[in-house]
Design an enzyme around this catalytic site. Structure first.
Site, PDB file in Angstrom:
ATOM      1  N   LYS A  30      -2.490   1.396  12.244  1.00 11.03           N
ATOM      2  CA  LYS A  30      -2.902   2.197  13.389  1.00 11.03           C
ATOM      3  C   LYS A  30      -4.400   1.988  13.604  1.00 11.03           C
ATOM      4  O   LYS A  30      -5.201   2.348  12.747  1.00 11.03           O
ATOM      5  CB  LYS A  30      -2.626   3.683  13.138  1.00 11.03           C
ATOM      6  CG  LYS A  30      -1.154   4.020  12.897  1.00 11.03           C
ATOM      7  CD  LYS A  30      -0.989   5.489  12.535  1.00 11.03           C
ATOM      8  CE  LYS A  30       0.471   5.840  12.297  1.00 11.03           C
ATOM      9  NZ  LYS A  30       0.640   7.275  11.912  1.00 11.03           N
TER      10      LYS A  30
ATOM     11  N   LYS B  49      -6.308   9.095  17.064  1.00 10.40           N
ATOM     12  CA  LYS B  49      -6.173  10.320  16.256  1.00 10.40           C
ATOM     13  C   LYS B  49      -6.968  10.202  14.962  1.00 10.40           C
ATOM     14  O   LYS B  49      -7.443  11.217  14.421  1.00 10.40           O
ATOM     15  CB  LYS B  49      -4.698  10.620  15.986  1.00 10.40           C
ATOM     16  CG  LYS B  49      -3.930   9.523  15.254  1.00 10.40           C
ATOM     17  CD  LYS B  49      -3.899   9.707  13.759  1.00 10.40           C
ATOM     18  CE  LYS B  49      -3.151   8.585  13.071  1.00 10.40           C
ATOM     19  NZ  LYS B  49      -3.108   8.753  11.600  1.00 10.40           N
TER      20      LYS B  49
ATOM     21  N   ALA C 180       2.435   9.222   3.518  1.00 10.49           N
ATOM     22  CA  ALA C 180       3.261   8.369   2.677  1.00 10.49           C
ATOM     23  C   ALA C 180       3.910   9.138   1.530  1.00 10.49           C
ATOM     24  O   ALA C 180       5.088   8.923   1.218  1.00 10.49           O
ATOM     25  CB  ALA C 180       2.420   7.214   2.128  1.00 10.49           C
TER      26      ALA C 180
ATOM     27  N   ASN D  58      -8.803  10.434   6.829  1.00 16.11           N
ATOM     28  CA  ASN D  58      -9.816  10.507   7.874  1.00 16.11           C
ATOM     29  C   ASN D  58     -10.421  11.910   7.964  1.00 16.11           C
ATOM     30  O   ASN D  58     -11.635  12.069   8.109  1.00 16.11           O
ATOM     31  CB  ASN D  58      -9.209  10.092   9.213  1.00 16.11           C
ATOM     32  CG  ASN D  58      -8.831   8.625   9.223  1.00 16.11           C
ATOM     33  OD1 ASN D  58      -9.678   7.753   9.350  1.00 16.11           O
ATOM     34  ND2 ASN D  58      -7.541   8.331   9.060  1.00 16.11           N
TER      35      ASN D  58
ATOM     36  N   TRP E  73       1.768   3.363   2.467  1.00 19.35           N
ATOM     37  CA  TRP E  73       2.720   3.545   3.568  1.00 19.35           C
ATOM     38  C   TRP E  73       3.835   2.503   3.525  1.00 19.35           C
ATOM     39  O   TRP E  73       5.007   2.822   3.714  1.00 19.35           O
ATOM     40  CB  TRP E  73       1.963   3.519   4.889  1.00 19.35           C
ATOM     41  CG  TRP E  73       2.741   3.890   6.110  1.00 19.35           C
ATOM     42  CD1 TRP E  73       2.589   3.337   7.343  1.00 19.35           C
ATOM     43  CD2 TRP E  73       3.764   4.890   6.257  1.00 19.35           C
ATOM     44  NE1 TRP E  73       3.461   3.927   8.243  1.00 19.35           N
ATOM     45  CE2 TRP E  73       4.185   4.883   7.596  1.00 19.35           C
ATOM     46  CE3 TRP E  73       4.380   5.771   5.368  1.00 19.35           C
ATOM     47  CZ2 TRP E  73       5.185   5.730   8.089  1.00 19.35           C
ATOM     48  CZ3 TRP E  73       5.374   6.630   5.860  1.00 19.35           C
ATOM     49  CH2 TRP E  73       5.764   6.594   7.193  1.00 19.35           C
TER      50      TRP E  73
ATOM     51  N   TYR F 194      -0.865   3.551  -5.719  1.00 23.93           N
ATOM     52  CA  TYR F 194      -0.901   4.319  -4.480  1.00 23.93           C
ATOM     53  C   TYR F 194       0.023   5.533  -4.464  1.00 23.93           C
ATOM     54  O   TYR F 194      -0.269   6.508  -3.762  1.00 23.93           O
ATOM     55  CB  TYR F 194      -0.552   3.406  -3.289  1.00 23.93           C
ATOM     56  CG  TYR F 194      -1.568   2.331  -3.050  1.00 23.93           C
ATOM     57  CD1 TYR F 194      -2.818   2.634  -2.519  1.00 23.93           C
ATOM     58  CD2 TYR F 194      -1.294   1.004  -3.351  1.00 23.93           C
ATOM     59  CE1 TYR F 194      -3.767   1.646  -2.292  1.00 23.93           C
ATOM     60  CE2 TYR F 194      -2.237  -0.004  -3.129  1.00 23.93           C
ATOM     61  CZ  TYR F 194      -3.462   0.330  -2.601  1.00 23.93           C
ATOM     62  OH  TYR F 194      -4.394  -0.655  -2.385  1.00 23.93           O
TER      63      TYR F 194
ATOM     64  N   GLY G  51       0.840  -1.186   0.000  1.00 26.85           N
ATOM     65  CA  GLY G  51       0.000   0.000   0.000  1.00 26.85           C
ATOM     66  C   GLY G  51       0.877   1.239   0.000  1.00 26.85           C
ATOM     67  O   GLY G  51       2.108   1.156  -0.160  1.00 26.85           O
TER      68      GLY G  51
END
Length: 336
Positions: free
Chosen positions: A104, A194, A143, A259, A11, A49, A9
């Site tokens: 995370k 977060k 990333a 997010n 990251w 990505y 992906g």
């Protein structure tokens, strides 16, 4: 070092590129999807990505048996989403090299399973592969910026010094600074919560509530995060560091935050499904918000912002009503 990154992906790819480019390590980036492997090998970039960012020559791309790669590794990095972590750790049982995950969040539980709660990654590891010497690499990081070699600071957290040392040796470079921390609980709680708070901040900004409201929400969100972390055994000072305040500020305010983007789109009137579909990537806060709330309730921890986000995602609360709910709470001491 010989480093294997399991998962291609954004990251995982970015960290693999960074280690191969500036660290002088032999890095193998593994992907499950055979077509993605073939595309990355041919194009020498991850167009899915991280389009337009070329792989360094030292980065190898592989779709071979991951366990064969792991056997020769000095460090194994699991770069899957939280939902796939347990399966990957089960496959890594018996691995003698240090293992670190990048995800995370809390492991999700079924919405109807109110008697259960989700686990943090190190708790999943304790169940799935207790023999592993393992930890997490976390901190405020997008990333794209890491892949481009822009300055970034991360935190390597584990109860095992050998894992912390391996992560520092693998990823500390001219562009990435890696700090060590033995409070894995605090680092993982910060990295999980977060994401939920970033949805709330995106909603705040999408409704044009102003900078005062954003500052209040981030600050009170940090208080929620700290309360939950301390209840789970973390040190309070961890939340003033990279994986607490640092990651919260980045994810809640950065335009690259998925997010935060969810909150912005919900404020514009999109449905949750429309918002998620438009991202093209996983937004972990969507999947772990309910789990964070369940864990907090089980521990008797007050997390009103998190509860409002869950109600919003479940469709039980309209965006504008979420603001009224939070502002209408009874007065309280700032220090509780």
């Amino acid at each position: 070092m010989k480093i294997v990154v399991l998962g291609a992906g954004a990251w995982g790819t970015a960290l693999a590129m960074s280690a191969a480019q500036t660290g002088g390590h032999a890095v193998a980036l593994w992907a499950r999807d055979a077509q993605q492997v073939a595309d990355m090998q041919a194009e020498r970039q991850n167009t899915r990505y991280l389009p337009g960012i070329a792989f360094p020559p030292a980065l190898a791309v592989s779709g071979a048996d991951p366990l064969a790669l792991v056997r020769a590794a000095d460090l194994v990095v699991v770069a899957t989403p939280m939902a796939a972590l347990r399966t990957m750790l089960l496959a890594l049982r018996g691995c003698t090299a240090p293992v670190a995950w990048l995800c995370k969040g809390f492991e999700a539980v079924a919405p109807a399973d109110s008697a259960s709660y989700g686990l943090l990654a190190h708790e999943v590891c304790a169940q799935a592969a207790p023999d592993l010497i393992a930890g997490v690499l976390s901190g405020p990081s997008f990333a794209q910026e890491v892949a481009r070699g822009q300055p970034t600071a991360l935190v390597a957290a584990s109860r095992h010094a050998v894992v912390r040392d391996a992560l520092v040796a693998a990823f500390h470079s001219r562009s990435v600074r890696v700090y060590a921390n033995d409070d894995i609980v605090g680092v993982e709680v910060g990295g999980a919560v977060k994401n939920v708070l970033a949805i709330a901040t995106g909603l705040c900004d999408g409704l044009n509530l102003g900078l005062n409201a954003r500052a209040a929400l981030i600050t009170r969100g940090l208080a929620e995060m700290t309360r939950l972390g301390v209840a789970l055994g973390a040190r309070p000072d961890t939340f003033m560091g990279l994986s607490g305040m640092g990651d919260l500020v980045l994810t809640a305010t950065g335009d690259l935050s998925r997010n935060r983007r969810v909150g912005l789109l919900l404020a514009q009137g999109q449905s949750l499904q429309q918002a998620v579909d438009s991202l093209g990537h996983v937004a972990e806060g969507v999947y772990c918000a309910r789990t964070v709330a369940q864990r907090a309730i089980g521990l008797g921890v007050d997390m009103p912002i998190t509860q409002a986000v869950v109600a919003l995602l479940d469709g039980r609360l309209a965006p504008a009503d979420a603001v009224g709910l939070l502002m209408g709470r009874d007065p309280a001491s700032e220090l509780r």
